[in-house]
Design an enzyme around this catalytic site. Structure first.
Site, PDB file in Angstrom:
ATOM      1  N   CYS A 344       0.841  -1.195   0.000  1.00 28.02           N
ATOM      2  CA  CYS A 344       0.000   0.000   0.000  1.00 28.02           C
ATOM      3  C   CYS A 344       0.879   1.249   0.000  1.00 28.02           C
ATOM      4  CB  CYS A 344      -0.911  -0.020   1.225  1.00 28.02           C
ATOM      5  SG  CYS A 344      -1.934   1.426   1.361  1.00 28.02           S
ATOM      6  N   GLY A 345       1.963   1.209   0.779  1.00 26.92           N
ATOM      7  CA  GLY A 345       2.898   2.333   0.784  1.00 26.92           C
ATOM      8  C   GLY A 345       3.518   2.517  -0.575  1.00 26.92           C
ATOM      9  N   TRP A 347       2.397   1.597  -3.389  1.00 27.63           N
ATOM     10  CA  TRP A 347       1.391   2.012  -4.375  1.00 27.63           C
ATOM     11  C   TRP A 347       1.327   3.541  -4.453  1.00 27.63           C
ATOM     12  CZ3 TRP A 347      -3.050   4.977  -4.207  1.00 27.63           C
ATOM     13  CH2 TRP A 347      -3.891   4.894  -5.323  1.00 27.63           C
ATOM     14  N   HIS A 348       1.517   4.205  -3.302  1.00 28.46           N
ATOM     15  CA  HIS A 348       1.410   5.665  -3.277  1.00 28.46           C
ATOM     16  C   HIS A 348       2.540   6.344  -4.013  1.00 28.46           C
ATOM     17  CE1 HIS A 348      -1.657   4.947  -0.247  1.00 28.46           C
ATOM     18  NE2 HIS A 348      -2.062   6.178  -0.472  1.00 28.46           N
ATOM     19  N   GLY A 349       3.638   5.655  -4.203  1.00 21.66           N
ATOM     20  CA  GLY A 349       4.706   6.272  -4.961  1.00 21.66           C
ATOM     21  C   GLY A 349       5.984   5.487  -4.807  1.00 21.66           C
TER      22      GLY A 349
END
Lengths: 508, 632
Positions: A344-345, A347-349
């Site tokens: 998830c982390g 995915w943010h960048g």
């Protein structure tokens, strides 16, 4: 600019012009020409900004469409035959499994290549440098540009094939419907992540009423206002505070930066979601909500049911549950949570600060699961809120900072270990009447106060003597309308102001 | 109708109103491009707004079109001016806000600029490093010494920033950490470590502000009163060196209010048509008037104006003034104290101008902005009289077998002085060569004794001979060839090496008898009676001057050229001007004495306008002149 004042009016004009006949006859927008025009407009919109990357999106769309049909076992049957939802518990054939794997691997490869290629190369290089294995480093690696919205549409179209495989939704025969779903421009750039099964019926035909249009327009205006008037405005000051050197930070300044950023991030992201949901509503779609006042949560677990709901649900349904969720033994649950929040982390960048941000969430969720939440529940309610607000502000520092070191400086300063004396950089120098007003609006907007007041007002009006109800309702409605108009015009003025760039001599 | 039904109707009306509001607001900017519904507010940003791109159907054309269209639409969407205007107008009333393009709203209708860390300087948080201060000191000392070699004095004048004079108008949220600004640091360092003459105008202007307004509220600069006071302070300072210089007192003048729309801060907010700039005309006892100069036209940077040589003047003094926007009207109050004065808009002195004018004093005025940058650079050629060169002007190309060395050398800058390069071995001069402007190869055969061996023992020295003063009214010919270059992008660079103009429109230059542009105007292509009147006015003033007029018309299409230059030229009696003047890239040179066209050139690129020897009606002669296009 071109989007708001050129693309959008032209698009809406033609969309309703083309759909006029069916709207008048049935009150609904039909597939032809509604979806067709929507699809072409979306592709035009994407190609306008991202040029040839539109083909990447089309490739992903086409592969998932075919995989969807393959999974449903429609190949080899008569085209006209209706596709039925797969049975949930029946075993899947190897053909179906392969089709699913093809779809997932394709999407993840596209995402991995465009978003993470350079990140991984850089990470390997620095790892090898640390290990003194410079000879193993990659050199002259191509620089991959990141196509906008790739994280959103790959997740959207992946959710389709997975849902077909699981028997949550039937596959669609209509490439038009599916392509319209993947490329739909309102949410293409910044979410929310829509799932096919939620909009499948609306893709076939959808009702657009006056209420829908009005509601969508209001939602769009509020979203635009959130983004332009609050988020973009606060961003200027927040950026300045984050540029203050660590040794000059004061506690007050760090908190101003932290709260300012929390408001900025929420207003920016939820503003985008509001605009997307609003535009969707105008077009006849009802997207699921993406934010539900996350800052009133009392634990991090609850926070994730209110923040970026579509992403949280996606990870829950397509990653966390398949890994076994929380029904497994404790070590496995911890592992699951770590995997989910690592990804998830990421995915943010493509950056280690995002990974650290994700992992911190994971750690605190594990702690909450291990009894912290139970213990919190016994506390005085305001303390529970303070726990969440302080924790999420600190974790957001990692999200915002350029480096872990900078985040640590900010968190230390917030905790009272500030090194600056406040002479040069202090809270006062960032405050002006406008900032205070916007900040106050931001704080209010993070809480469900305004809708509650509005409801209470309506109820109060309803309880007045019958002769007073109509005038009071009129005043209430007029106020609401004026507020909307004001927000819209003020936001447009901010946008126009950004284009003003006179040439002045004194610079020389 | 029941109450419930009525409530529902109101709700329905509300929905309808929203449905009208939303499309109305997003449609209007587009609609205003089709039908004229937009009110006529013009922002006048002093830049050419992006034009609508043409669609090129090749792949690269298609790929670049969206971005080009975006920047076009950003500049041209409907109601842009009105939106910017109203927005700034509302926000400009709240002190502490940053409005428009970085303008800080102060108290009581005062505005301040925030660019270049100016407000950080106000707060006292700019600290110049010892190295920066040392560089400034060295630069200024070099400058002073170089000028002293020619017997020229040097005065550095700093024009104070508005907040130095009116700190009480700065909004309260900006706390002052220290009142010690960058200027204070420079002044005290120079006082302690050198003898540079620096005129600090803050004290006199602060004293004066109780009696008169000295700065503009909506402009960064001082007003005419402040300017007058500043010049008198300069004259006071100069009178220490030249007792014949006298100064006036403001008490001898009355002031009359005038208003214009040229406040630079007002423009940065898009409000110059709403908030006028108030200035003052000084009226002397005999009725003589000193009106403030109007708005700046064209690009003034690098331009030089020469005033003086009044007949029967008993003055002998000459000066060259280098200034920035603060000093653009210095000539109003300075010229009468000098026999001849030149005013050049540039931060760094122009050595060519100094050597040509050979003034008694060079005055340099700089605004209190970026001083650490503007005071840290000297032009090429500012060397001490015996500077040693290490690879700068001389380069050894090919030391060979101990018998031959080849030197490559180039004269520095465009100096009208004799320059020499000398070779020293073990500190003894063994040879010296005069340097030409161009690169020259020198071969030094075995005449050097002892033969060349280890090159580290060899040094080169450079020197020049200061020219004698030869400018007592000798105007029989231009001292230099006149050169101007038109760039492909429409900019026009250089007469005698100075930057001239960048405007893409119609440019008019008045060139004086010494080959310097003394005045210029630039016009864009939009039609306006006001502009035609201004052009005619400019030409009328030029009519009685000596020298020539250069007209440069740069544009890519002739569709939008509606400025009536031809009419204006005819109106002031210029003969033989070409009939078809609508061609692009048109350049014409007009002798103001005979009112005739000396040469003209028009048509597409490439082009070149060359004038050989030409006897001007004013009695002097152009030796040669060429204007040519040059690719960027």
């Amino acid at each position: 600019m071109t989007f708001l004042f050129y693309f959008l009016p032209v698009f809406l004009g033609f969309y309703f012009l083309f759909s006029a006949v069916s709207l008048i006859k049935t009150g609904k927008v039909s597939r032809f020409p509604g979806n067709l025009f929507l699809l072409f407009s979306s592709l035009f919109f994407y190609a306008w900004g991202e040029k040839l990357f539109v083909f990447v999106m089309l490739t992903s769309t086409l592969i998932d469409y075919i995989c969807g049909l393959a999974i449903s076992g429609h190949f080899g049957r008569k085209w006209k035959e209706e596709i039925i939802t797969l049975e949930k518990d029946s075993p899947r054939t190897s053909r179906q499994k392969i089709a699913l794997v093809v779809s997932v691997v394709t999407n993840l490869s596209i995402l991995g290549f465009f978003k993470y290629f350079n990140f991984f190369v850089d990470s390997f290089n620095s790892a090898f440098a640390t290990l003194r294995l410079e000879a193993w480093q990659f050199h002259d690696v191509m620089q991959v540009a990141l196509p906008v919205g790739i994280s959103f549409y790959t997740f959207q179209s992946m959710s389709y094939t997975i849902d077909v495989y699981r028997g949550n939704t039937p596959a669609t025969k209509s490439l038009l419907d599916f392509a319209s779903f993947v490329t739909m421009f309102p949410q293409l750039v910044a979410g929310p992540i829509i799932r096919y099964r939620d909009v499948a019926c609306q893709l076939k035909e959808r009702r657009v009423t006056i209420e829908d249009f009005s509601c969508g327009a209001r939602r769009f205006i509020i979203g635009l206002g959130k983004k332009v008037i609050v988020a973009d405005y606060l961003a200027v000051t927040v950026d300045k505070i984050f540029a203050v050197p660590g040794e000059s930070l004061t506690t007050g300044l760090a908190w101003l930066g932290a709260i300012g950023f929390a408001i900025q991030l929420y207003f920016d992201f939820s503003g985008y979601s509001d605009m997307a949901i609003g535009l969707g509503r105008i077009l006849g779609f009802r997207f699921l909500e993406n934010f539900n006042y996350p800052y009133i949560a009392r634990s991090l677990r609850e926070y994730w049911t209110r923040w970026h709901i579509s992403l949280a649900n996606w990870f829950r349904d397509y990653l966390y549950f398949p890994l076994g969720g929380n029904r497994r033994p404790l070590p496995r649950v911890i592992f699951n949570l770590c995997v989910v929040f690592f990804l998830c982390g990421l995915w943010h960048g493509p950056s280690w600060t995002f990974v650290a941000w994700g992992m911190t969430h994971g750690v605190f969720l594990i702690l909450e699961r291990q009894g912290l939440e139970k213990w919190l529940k016994r506390l005085w309610v305001p303390l529970q809120h303070i726990y969440l607000l302080v924790l999420s502000s600190c974790i957001k520092m990692i999200f915002r900072s350029e480096s872990i070191g900078q985040a640590w400086d900010m968190i230390k300063a917030m905790a009272g270990f500030a090194r600056g004396d406040g002479s040069v950089y202090n809270v006062g120098s960032y405050l002006n009447p406008e900032f205070i007003a916007v900040f106050a609006v931001g704080v209010l907007g993070c809480l469900p106060i305004i809708p509650a007041l509005n409801r209470r007002l309506s109820r109060w009006i309803g309880s007045r003597p019958r002769s007073a109800v109509v005038p009071l309702t009129t005043i209430h409605t007029l106020l609401e309308f004026s507020a909307l108009a004001l927000i819209f015009i003020w936001a447009i003025m901010w946008i126009a102001n950004g284009t003003y760039n006179p040439f002045i001599y004194f610079r020389f | 109708m029941t109450v419930d039904k009525r409530q529902k109707t109101i709700r329905k009306l509300f929905d309808m109103a929203v449905i009208l509001l939303f499309p109305a607001l997003i449609f209007l900017p587009l609609l205003s491009k089709v039908i004229a519904i937009e009110p006529g507010i013009r922002l006048r940003e002093k830049r050419v707004l992006t034009r609508r791109p043409e669609l090129d159907l090749s792949l690269s054309g298609l790929l670049s079109y969206p971005d080009e269209f975006d920047s076009f639409y950003k500049d041209n969407f409907g109601f842009r001016s009105g939106l910017v205007h109203v927005f700034s107008r509302i926000r400009s009333r709240v002190p502490g806000l940053i409005v428009g393009n970085n303008v800080l709203v102060g108290k009581d209708g005062w505005f301040f600029v925030t660019q270049n860390r100016t407000m950080d300087d106000f707060r006292g948080i700019i600290r110049l490093s010892p190295q920066q201060l040392d560089t400034i000191k060295n630069t200024m000392e070099d400058r002073k010494e170089w000028l002293a070699m020619f017997g020229i004095k040097y005065l550095l004048v700093i024009a104070p920033a508005k907040w130095e004079i009116y700190p009480e108008k700065v909004p309260g949220n900006l706390n002052r950490v220290s009142e010690r600004t960058a200027l204070d640091q420079i002044i005290s360092f120079l006082q302690d470590h050198s003898d540079i003459d620096l005129l600090d105008l803050r004290r006199p202007l602060r004293e004066l502000k109780g009696l008169y307004p000295v700065y503009h509220k909506v402009d960064t600069h001082w007003n005419n009163v402040g300017l007058f006071a500043a010049v008198q302070e300069i004259k006071k300072k100069l009178s220490e060196w030249f007792p014949e210089i006298t100064w006036d007192s403001l008490a001898d003048y009355g002031i009359e209010e005038v208003r214009d729309n040229s406040g630079d801060l007002a423009r940065m907010m898009g409000l110059h048509w709403t908030i006028p700039r108030i200035d003052y005309t000084l009226v002397g006892k005999k009725g003589e008037k000193y009106a403030p100069e109007g708005p700046i036209r064209g690009n003034p940077i690098g331009q030089t104006m020469i005033c003086g040589e009044p007949s029967g003047s008993h003055q002998k003094l000459r000066t060259v003034v280098f200034h920035d926007s603060f000093g653009r009207s210095f000539h109003l109050y300075m010229k009468n104290s000098f026999f001849r004065s030149a005013y050049s808009w540039r931060h760094i002195p122009d050595t060519g101008l100094i050597l040509r004018e050979r003034p008694d004093v060079v005055v340099q005025e700089l605004g209190q902005r970026n001083l650490s940058e503007t005071l840290s650079q000297n032009p090429a050629g500012f060397f001490g009289p015996n500077s040693q060169f290490t690879g700068k002007a001389a380069k050894i190309l090919c030391p060979s077998n101990g018998r031959l060395a080849v030197f490559r050398a180039k004269a520095l800058h465009d100096l009208p002085v004799k320059q020499y390069l000398s070779l020293h071995i073990n500190g003894e001069k063994v040879a010296e060569w005069p340097l030409a402007q161009e690169q020259i190869l020198y071969s030094v055969p075995a005449l050097v004794n002892p033969p060349i061996g280890d090159l580290s023992e060899y040094t080169f020295a450079y020197r020049y001979e200061p020219p004698g003063r030869s400018n007592t009214g000798d105007k029989s010919a231009f001292p230099f060839d006149l050169r101007a270059i038109c760039r492909d992008n429409g900019s026009f660079v250089g007469i005698n090496g100075s930057e001239l103009a960048w405007s893409k429109g119609y440019n008019v230059y008045l060139v004086d008898t010494e080959g310097y542009v003394s005045q210029s105007r630039a016009f864009d292509y939009t039609k306006s009676d006001e502009k035609n009147a201004e052009l005619t006015e400019f030409l009328k003033k030029a009519r009685d001057r000596k020298g020539f007029l250069l007209l440069v018309n740069r544009h890519r299409t002739d569709r939008r050229l509606t400025l009536d230059a031809k009419g204006a030229l005819r109106a002031i009696g210029l003969k033989g001007f070409p009939e078809d003047q609508r061609r692009w890239n048109h350049i014409a040179l007009i002798d103001l004495g005979s009112k005739k066209v000396i040469a003209e050139q028009a048509g597409s690129a490439p082009q070149r306008l060359v004038v050989g020897r030409y006897k001007m009606d004013a009695g002097f002669e152009i030796r040669s002149l060429q204007i040519q296009r040059k690719s960027d």
